[in-house]
Structures are given as structure tokens and as C-alpha cells.
Scaffold this active site. Structure first.
Site, PDB file in Angstrom:
ATOM      1  N   CYS A 152       0.838  -1.215   0.000  1.00  0.00           N
ATOM      2  CA  CYS A 152       0.000   0.000   0.000  1.00  0.00           C
ATOM      3  C   CYS A 152       0.869   1.261   0.000  1.00  0.00           C
ATOM      4  O   CYS A 152       0.686   2.149  -0.854  1.00  0.00           O
ATOM      5  CB  CYS A 152      -0.950  -0.027   1.192  1.00  0.00           C
ATOM      6  SG  CYS A 152      -0.193  -0.576   2.741  1.00  0.00           S
TER       7      CYS A 152
HETATM    8  N1  LIG Z   1      -4.516  -4.357   5.132  1.00  0.00           N
HETATM    9  C1  LIG Z   1      -4.010  -3.660   4.131  1.00  0.00           C
HETATM   10  O1  LIG Z   1      -4.285  -2.459   3.973  1.00  0.00           O
HETATM   11  C2  LIG Z   1      -3.107  -4.316   3.143  1.00  0.00           C
HETATM   12  C3  LIG Z   1      -2.725  -3.571   2.008  1.00  0.00           C
HETATM   13  C4  LIG Z   1      -1.869  -4.144   1.078  1.00  0.00           C
HETATM   14  C5  LIG Z   1      -1.391  -5.423   1.288  1.00  0.00           C
HETATM   15  N2  LIG Z   1      -1.753  -6.097   2.403  1.00  0.00           N
HETATM   16  C6  LIG Z   1      -1.197  -7.443   2.569  1.00  0.00           C
HETATM   17  O2  LIG Z   1      -2.256  -8.383   2.408  1.00  0.00           O
HETATM   18  C7  LIG Z   1      -2.002  -9.523   3.215  1.00  0.00           C
HETATM   19  C8  LIG Z   1      -3.218  -9.732   4.113  1.00  0.00           C
HETATM   20  O3  LIG Z   1      -3.344  -8.577   4.931  1.00  0.00           O
HETATM   21  P1  LIG Z   1      -4.652  -8.291   5.777  1.00  0.00           P
HETATM   22  O4  LIG Z   1      -4.560  -6.888   6.169  1.00  0.00           O
HETATM   23  O5  LIG Z   1      -5.861  -8.776   5.080  1.00  0.00           O
HETATM   24  O6  LIG Z   1      -4.375  -9.219   7.045  1.00  0.00           O
HETATM   25  P2  LIG Z   1      -5.438  -9.911   8.018  1.00  0.00           P
HETATM   26  O7  LIG Z   1      -6.674  -9.112   8.092  1.00  0.00           O
HETATM   27  O8  LIG Z   1      -4.704 -10.227   9.255  1.00  0.00           O
HETATM   28  O9  LIG Z   1      -5.793 -11.263   7.239  1.00  0.00           O
HETATM   29  C9  LIG Z   1      -4.811 -12.209   6.895  1.00  0.00           C
HETATM   30  C10 LIG Z   1      -5.486 -13.558   6.705  1.00  0.00           C
HETATM   31  O10 LIG Z   1      -4.480 -14.485   6.291  1.00  0.00           O
HETATM   32  C11 LIG Z   1      -4.881 -15.764   6.721  1.00  0.00           C
HETATM   33  N3  LIG Z   1      -3.663 -16.529   7.039  1.00  0.00           N
HETATM   34  C12 LIG Z   1      -2.792 -16.333   8.048  1.00  0.00           C
HETATM   35  N4  LIG Z   1      -1.791 -17.239   8.004  1.00  0.00           N
HETATM   36  C13 LIG Z   1      -2.046 -18.033   6.920  1.00  0.00           C
HETATM   37  C14 LIG Z   1      -1.395 -19.154   6.344  1.00  0.00           C
HETATM   38  N5  LIG Z   1      -0.267 -19.642   6.866  1.00  0.00           N
HETATM   39  N6  LIG Z   1      -1.941 -19.714   5.249  1.00  0.00           N
HETATM   40  C15 LIG Z   1      -3.086 -19.248   4.715  1.00  0.00           C
HETATM   41  N7  LIG Z   1      -3.756 -18.185   5.230  1.00  0.00           N
HETATM   42  C16 LIG Z   1      -3.233 -17.591   6.314  1.00  0.00           C
HETATM   43  C17 LIG Z   1      -5.756 -15.568   7.942  1.00  0.00           C
HETATM   44  O11 LIG Z   1      -6.969 -16.190   7.654  1.00  0.00           O
HETATM   45  P3  LIG Z   1      -7.536 -17.521   8.347  1.00  0.00           P
HETATM   46  O12 LIG Z   1      -6.879 -17.705   9.693  1.00  0.00           O
HETATM   47  O13 LIG Z   1      -8.972 -17.224   8.451  1.00  0.00           O
HETATM   48  O14 LIG Z   1      -7.213 -18.590   7.365  1.00  0.00           O
HETATM   49  C18 LIG Z   1      -6.058 -14.079   7.976  1.00  0.00           C
HETATM   50  O15 LIG Z   1      -7.442 -13.801   7.979  1.00  0.00           O
HETATM   51  C19 LIG Z   1      -0.708  -9.236   3.996  1.00  0.00           C
HETATM   52  O16 LIG Z   1       0.371  -9.804   3.343  1.00  0.00           O
HETATM   53  C20 LIG Z   1      -0.633  -7.719   3.939  1.00  0.00           C
HETATM   54  O17 LIG Z   1       0.683  -7.243   4.053  1.00  0.00           O
HETATM   55  C21 LIG Z   1      -2.618  -5.597   3.321  1.00  0.00           C
END
Ligand SMILES: NC(=O)c1ccc[n+]([C@@H]2O[C@H](COP(=O)([O-])OP(=O)(O)OC[C@H]3O[C@@H](n4cnc5c(N)ncnc54)[C@H](OP(=O)(O)O)[C@@H]3O)[C@@H](O)[C@H]2O)c1
Length: 370
Positions: A152
Site C-alpha cells: 500500500c
Molecule cells: N490491510 C491492508 O491495507 C493491506 C494492504 C496491502 C497489502 N496487504 C497485505 O495483504 C495480506 C493480508 O493482509 P490483511 O490486512 O488482510 O491481514 P489480516 O486481516 O490479518 O488477514 C490475513 C489472513 O491471512 C490468513 N492466514 C494467516 N496465516 C495463513 C497461512 N499460513 N496460510 C493461509 N492463510 C493464512 C488468515 O486467515 P484464516 O486464519 O482465516 O485462514 C487471515 O485472515 C498481507 O500480506 C498484507 O501485508 C494488506
């Protein structure tokens, strides 16, 4: 219809993908993976989906993903995606994957140990993937099987600086970026620092001198500079801050303008080529010409400033530039919604490109205000 699966579908980035994809009429959402919520309807995790016809969350299964999907979005934490991608690609070599996390972003695998603290176990994927900043790499994305969706902060920062580094208008070692992010940027997983009484009515810097997005921004800005014939390394000072917003990123950044505004510098070349003066209105015109035809990048007029509310819920990146003739520096500002242009929206833009759809399909989202 493109058959789509989402890993991490119950997280914030995955949830935003669901929100945007239910409005995309070229997509069938086949597989929503959540290990924590497997078996539950989406509306039990995100109540707004009550009454929507969506599949229930499921356990992770590579076989299901390979069999049921043409494209898989992976929205999992850094380091969790590469083993999944390695398995998926070996099971179904033609499958398309967009990693919303960081496991495809850095071209040099050794940087993962240094900046992320883990060893990248599938470096062969890095050389096969394309950096998915849609406005800058559309042609490569169209032919890609693996796409690294940008971070982001990098999305806002790279779009803000691309014209300046492409034309060699700034000293590449002078870029200083201050960036503010809303709390959803940290994901849905709870943590004390993101607890309401801790972060509401509060602002703080974090990730000082070591934020994981630094090598990504340096890598991509240096690559853009090289396309313009400038070989200098980009050295970035980057300080992110957590601010009490749900969504939004605001970047305010500075750099020294090239050698000499009046001398025999690259600035004069740009000036000569484009026939515009290098004051704020002139630089604004250079940005407009650079992003011509890119509907999600809006270059604001000199009497307006980018603000997070003006892009909230949308796929826009708003950019404003000023020439500070007193100090010889340029000031660039950019605003995005971290969950849309900074994650799910850009990922869908990339999916559209990969499948030959109009780039903005499903992304005609006006910002919400207030
Ligand atoms: N939030 C933002 O603004 C944003 C922006 C750009 C990029 N990102 C990137 O997008 C990714 C997700 O971010 P988020 O903000 O959505 O995080 P989040 O809300 O914490 O969600 C991450 C999800 O990943 C799943 N997870 C965790 N460990 C895992 C594994 N070993 N294998 C498969 N699934 C797994 C979990 O789901 P379950 O436990 O339900 O399976 C969890 O709900 C990250 O890499 C982050 O850096 C986020």
C-alpha cells in the site's frame, strides 16, 4: 466467467476483494478460504453479506483451489504465501496467482532475510512474476501468470515519484517520504497497538529506518529511473505513521530537484522536450502527460491537495505536486485507500489486465463522503 478463489478471504484485504468482486459481473467467486472460519457463511464474519449468494468459507486445499479456480488471490501474511504458490504452480502450471502480500515483490531473494526476517523458499517464482503496479506495467501484467500486487505505501509512493525519477528530475538519493496510514493497514488480527483506546486520538511513527516497504520502493523507483537512462541507486528515507482512521494512506514526500533549475540539467531537457516551465503548474502538466489515459491516477490542480476522504472506498490515487523554488526541492503528495488501490482494487485491476477485460471493470467506485 473467471473462476476466482481467495486465500485469507476472512482478512481485511480478502474481505475487500469479496466486496469488490460481488460487483464484478465477469467473475464467479468459487472458493473462499479461511482456516479459522471454515464452514461458516461469509455473513457470520462480515455481517454486511447477509442475503448474498456466496460460498461458505472453506479449509485450505490446494486440490480444490487448482480444480475450481482460474485465478487465486492470496491475501495471507508475508512468508505464508510462497509455500502455497509453490504447491499451486506445481499442481496446475497454468493457474494465475496474484499475491496481495509481499512474497513475489522483491527480485533479490536475499532481501527477504534482511527486511522480512525469513528465507524465501521459492526464489524461482520471483523471476517469473511481474510487479503489478497497473499504471506502469500493464503490458507485462497482460501476459503474466504470477503477479506481485504492490504494497500500500509503495503504491502511493511509487506513483507519486514515477514521473520525477523517469525524467531524472530529482537527485535519487535525496527522497524523503513521510506516510500516514489508517489502522486497517495492520490487518484484522488484533494487537495492543491497534486496540481502540491505544490508537484512537493518537498518532505515532513506527517501523523506523527498517520498514519492509523500503526495498520494494527503492527497487521499483530505480527500475523506472533506468528506463529513462538514469543509473543512480535510489536511497530512500521512509517514515510511516499510524493515524486514527479506518482506511487511507497519505504520503507527503520531498526530493532535491536536479542539478540546477537554470543550468544544463535534465530539468532543462524535460522543459525543452515538453515545452513547459518548471514551476508548479508546469510540473503538474508533466504529471498529467505522464499519466494520460490512466483513469485511476488523478493529478490535482495546484490549488487542491490530496486527501484520504476524497479517495475512500475507490481505486483512485490522487497526486499533487509543488515546486519549492526557495529550497530547490519538490513536494509530492499522494492519497489512496489502502484496501482498494493499495490492495484489493489494484489486484482486480491486475486480474482484468491478465484476462483481457477492461482495466476498470468492477472498479467504477465513487469515493464515499463523509
Ligand atoms: N490491510 C491492508 O491495507 C493491506 C494492504 C496491502 C497489502 N496487504 C497485505 O495483504 C495480506 C493480508 O493482509 P490483511 O490486512 O488482510 O491481514 P489480516 O486481516 O490479518 O488477514 C490475513 C489472513 O491471512 C490468513 N492466514 C494467516 N496465516 C495463513 C497461512 N499460513 N496460510 C493461509 N492463510 C493464512 C488468515 O486467515 P484464516 O486464519 O482465516 O485462514 C487471515 O485472515 C498481507 O500480506 C498484507 O501485508 C494488506
Amino acid at each position: 466467467m473467471i473462476r476466482v478463489g481467495i486465500v485469507g478471504a476472512a482478512g481485511y484485504a480478502g474481505g475487500e476483494l469479496i466486496r469488490l468482486l460481488v460487483g464484478h459481473d465477469g467473475v464467479a467467486l468459487t472458493t473462499l478460504v479461511s482456516r479459522t472460519h471454515a464452514g461458516k457463511p461469509v455473513s457470520q464474519v462480515y455481517p454486511g453479506y447477509y442475503g448474498y449468494d456466496l460460498p461458505h468459507f472453506r479449509e485450505i486445499s490446494m486440490t480444490n483451489l487448482a480444480y475450481e479456480c482460474d485465478l487465486v488471490f492470496i491475501a495471507a501474511p508475508s512468508g505464508a504465501a510462497w509455500p502455497l504458490m509453490k504447491d499451486l504452480v506445481s499442481m496446475k502450471p497454468g493457474i494465475k496467482i496474484i499475491d496481495i502480500g509481499s512474497d513475489l515483490r522483491l527480485k533479490d531473494p536475499s532481501l527477504y532475510r534482511k527486511w522480512y526476517g525469513y528465507e524465501h523458499g521459492a526464489p524461482e517464482l520471483l523471476s517469473q512474476s511481474v510487479y503489478g503496479l497497473s499504471e506502469l506495467h500493464a503490458d507485462e501484467i497482460k501476459d503474466a501468470r504470477l503477479v506481485a500486487n504492490p504494497g500500500c505505501y509503495p503504491t502511493a509512493t511509487i506513483l507519486a515519484f514515477a514521473p520525477l525519477v523517469r525524467y531524472g528530475m530529482v537527485s535519487m538519493d535525496s527522497i524523503v517520504v513521510n506516510a500516514l496510514s489508517g489502522v486497517s493497514g495492520a490487518g484484522r488480527t488484533p494487537g495492543l497497538g491497534y486496540h481502540f483506546p491505544e490508537c484512537n486520538e493518537n498518532m505515532r511513527a513506527y517501523g523506523l529506518l527498517c520498514h519492509r516497504h523500503v526495498p520494494e520502493i527503492e527497487q521499483e523507483l530505480a527500475a523506472i529511473a533506468r528506463t529513462g537512462g538514469w543509473d543512480d541507486a535510489v536511497n530512500l528515507s521512509f517514515t510511516p505513521h499510524l493515524v486514527p482512521l479506518n482506511r487511507g494512506i497519505l504520503v507527503t514526500a520531498y526530493a532535491d530537484l536536479g542539478n540546477d533549475l537554470s543550468g544544463d540539467s535534465c530539468l532543462r531537457d524535460v522543459n525543452r522536450d515538453l515545452g513547459i516551465s518548471l514551476d508548479t503548474p508546469g510540473l503538474t502538466e508533466i504529471y498529467r502527460s505522464f499519466y494520460k489515459g490512466k483513469r485511476f491516477v488523478r493529478i490535482l490542480p495546484p490549488d487542491e491537495v490530496p486527501q484520504t476522504k476524497a479517495v475512500a472506498g475507490s481505486n483512485y490515487c490522487d497526486i499533487g505536486v509543488r515546486v519549492d523554488e526557495r529550497t530547490g526541492r519538490v513536494l509530492v503528495m499522494a492519497a489512496i485507500d489502502n484496501l482498494v488501490k493499495g490492495a484489493a482494487g489494484q489486484a482486480i485491476q491486475n486480474m482484468n489486465l491478465m484476462f483481457g477485460e477492461p482495466e476498470d471493470k468492477g472498479l467504477n467506485l465513487a469515493p464515499f463522503w463523509p
